[in-house]
Design a protein around this motif. Structure first.
Motif, PDB file in Angstrom:
ATOM      1  N   MET A  22       0.817  -1.215   0.000  1.00  0.00           N
ATOM      2  CA  MET A  22       0.000   0.000   0.000  1.00  0.00           C
ATOM      3  C   MET A  22       0.851   1.265   0.000  1.00  0.00           C
ATOM      4  SD  MET A  22      -2.833  -1.249  -0.515  1.00  0.00           S
ATOM      5  CE  MET A  22      -3.588   0.345  -0.694  1.00  0.00           C
ATOM      6  N   ILE A  23       1.997   1.229   0.651  1.00  0.00           N
ATOM      7  CA  ILE A  23       2.915   2.375   0.598  1.00  0.00           C
ATOM      8  C   ILE A  23       3.427   2.554  -0.831  1.00  0.00           C
ATOM      9  CG2 ILE A  23       5.195   3.189   1.317  1.00  0.00           C
ATOM     10  CD1 ILE A  23       4.521   1.920   4.095  1.00  0.00           C
ATOM     11  N   ALA A  24       3.796   1.456  -1.489  1.00  0.00           N
ATOM     12  CA  ALA A  24       4.336   1.519  -2.854  1.00  0.00           C
ATOM     13  C   ALA A  24       3.320   2.043  -3.867  1.00  0.00           C
ATOM     14  CB  ALA A  24       4.836   0.140  -3.283  1.00  0.00           C
ATOM     15  N   VAL A  25       2.027   1.757  -3.655  1.00  0.00           N
ATOM     16  CA  VAL A  25       1.006   2.207  -4.611  1.00  0.00           C
ATOM     17  C   VAL A  25       0.342   3.519  -4.192  1.00  0.00           C
ATOM     18  CG1 VAL A  25       0.572  -0.135  -5.444  1.00  0.00           C
ATOM     19  CG2 VAL A  25      -0.887   0.817  -3.635  1.00  0.00           C
ATOM     20  N   GLY A  26       0.809   4.116  -3.117  1.00  0.00           N
ATOM     21  CA  GLY A  26       0.305   5.421  -2.719  1.00  0.00           C
ATOM     22  C   GLY A  26      -0.997   5.395  -1.947  1.00  0.00           C
ATOM     23  N   GLY A  27      -1.371   4.245  -1.409  1.00  0.00           N
ATOM     24  CA  GLY A  27      -2.589   4.159  -0.612  1.00  0.00           C
ATOM     25  C   GLY A  27      -3.841   3.958  -1.444  1.00  0.00           C
ATOM     26  N   LEU A  28      -4.969   4.322  -0.864  1.00  0.00           N
ATOM     27  CA  LEU A  28      -6.277   4.145  -1.486  1.00  0.00           C
ATOM     28  C   LEU A  28      -6.779   5.452  -2.079  1.00  0.00           C
ATOM     29  CD1 LEU A  28      -7.951   2.173   1.453  1.00  0.00           C
ATOM     30  CD2 LEU A  28      -6.988   1.207  -0.644  1.00  0.00           C
ATOM     31  N   THR A  29      -7.623   5.365  -3.090  1.00  0.00           N
ATOM     32  CA  THR A  29      -8.282   6.557  -3.607  1.00  0.00           C
ATOM     33  C   THR A  29      -9.415   6.944  -2.654  1.00  0.00           C
ATOM     34  OG1 THR A  29      -9.996   5.430  -4.880  1.00  0.00           O
ATOM     35  CG2 THR A  29      -7.862   5.796  -5.991  1.00  0.00           C
ATOM     36  N   ASP A  30      -9.988   8.118  -2.866  1.00  0.00           N
ATOM     37  CA  ASP A  30     -11.121   8.562  -2.046  1.00  0.00           C
ATOM     38  C   ASP A  30     -12.353   7.696  -2.266  1.00  0.00           C
ATOM     39  OD1 ASP A  30      -9.590  10.617  -1.021  1.00  0.00           O
ATOM     40  OD2 ASP A  30     -10.318  12.088  -2.473  1.00  0.00           O
ATOM     41  N   PHE A  31     -12.378   6.964  -3.367  1.00  0.00           N
ATOM     42  CA  PHE A  31     -13.544   6.166  -3.722  1.00  0.00           C
ATOM     43  C   PHE A  31     -13.401   4.686  -3.359  1.00  0.00           C
ATOM     44  CE2 PHE A  31     -13.112   9.664  -6.784  1.00  0.00           C
ATOM     45  CZ  PHE A  31     -14.241  10.376  -6.430  1.00  0.00           C
ATOM     46  N   ALA A  32     -12.301   4.314  -2.733  1.00  0.00           N
ATOM     47  CA  ALA A  32     -12.026   2.909  -2.429  1.00  0.00           C
ATOM     48  C   ALA A  32     -12.866   2.393  -1.264  1.00  0.00           C
ATOM     49  CB  ALA A  32     -10.552   2.733  -2.088  1.00  0.00           C
ATOM     50  N   ASN A  33     -13.271   1.159  -1.386  1.00  0.00           N
ATOM     51  CA  ASN A  33     -13.913   0.442  -0.283  1.00  0.00           C
ATOM     52  C   ASN A  33     -12.855  -0.517   0.262  1.00  0.00           C
ATOM     53  OD1 ASN A  33     -15.523  -0.901   1.509  1.00  0.00           O
ATOM     54  ND2 ASN A  33     -17.142  -1.368   0.050  1.00  0.00           N
ATOM     55  N   GLY A  34     -11.925   0.027   1.018  1.00  0.00           N
ATOM     56  CA  GLY A  34     -10.745  -0.706   1.454  1.00  0.00           C
ATOM     57  C   GLY A  34     -11.023  -1.951   2.275  1.00  0.00           C
ATOM     58  N   ASN A  35     -12.069  -1.944   3.079  1.00  0.00           N
ATOM     59  CA  ASN A  35     -12.357  -3.112   3.912  1.00  0.00           C
ATOM     60  C   ASN A  35     -13.055  -4.230   3.151  1.00  0.00           C
ATOM     61  OD1 ASN A  35     -11.046  -2.177   6.141  1.00  0.00           O
ATOM     62  ND2 ASN A  35     -12.875  -1.491   7.203  1.00  0.00           N
ATOM     63  N   MET A  36     -13.368  -4.008   1.882  1.00  0.00           N
ATOM     64  CA  MET A  36     -13.937  -5.061   1.038  1.00  0.00           C
ATOM     65  C   MET A  36     -12.912  -5.555   0.014  1.00  0.00           C
ATOM     66  SD  MET A  36     -16.893  -5.693   2.190  1.00  0.00           S
ATOM     67  CE  MET A  36     -17.537  -6.718   0.877  1.00  0.00           C
ATOM     68  N   ALA A  37     -11.659  -5.173   0.195  1.00  0.00           N
ATOM     69  CA  ALA A  37     -10.593  -5.590  -0.720  1.00  0.00           C
ATOM     70  C   ALA A  37     -10.302  -7.076  -0.532  1.00  0.00           C
ATOM     71  CB  ALA A  37      -9.335  -4.770  -0.462  1.00  0.00           C
TER      72      ALA A  37
END
Length: 81
Positions: A22-37
């Motif tokens: 996640m550090i390498a890809v710059g984290g999540l976008t504002d539209f991401a549903n991160g807990n459903m990844a």
């Protein structure tokens, strides 16, 4: 793939974790549903595992920092507002 800030292919490094990715890809976008990844683990015939990226990145929940294996594909869906 999906709602990472800069989706990309990364070279695997020994002892790589989800936080490293996640550090390498710059984290999540504002539209991401991160807990459903999920992780699509090609080394296990395409088995999928749920991951809680929002908890890891926004809440600092280290229990969500899982190991990454060579060939893993991280899929981050878009959230529905």
């Amino acid at each position: 793939v999906g709602e990472a800030a800069r989706p990309q292919a990364l070279n695997y490094k020994k002892n790589m974790t989800m936080l490293d990715v996640m550090i390498a890809v710059g984290g999540l976008t504002d539209f991401a549903n991160g807990n459903m990844a999920s992780i699509l683990r090609t080394s296990e015939g395409g088995k999928q595992y749920g991951v809680r990226l929002r908890d890891l990145l926004k809440r600092g929940d280290v229990s969500a920092n899982v190991d990454v294996k060579p060939g893993d594909i991280i899929i981050i869906p878009q959230s529905f507002f």
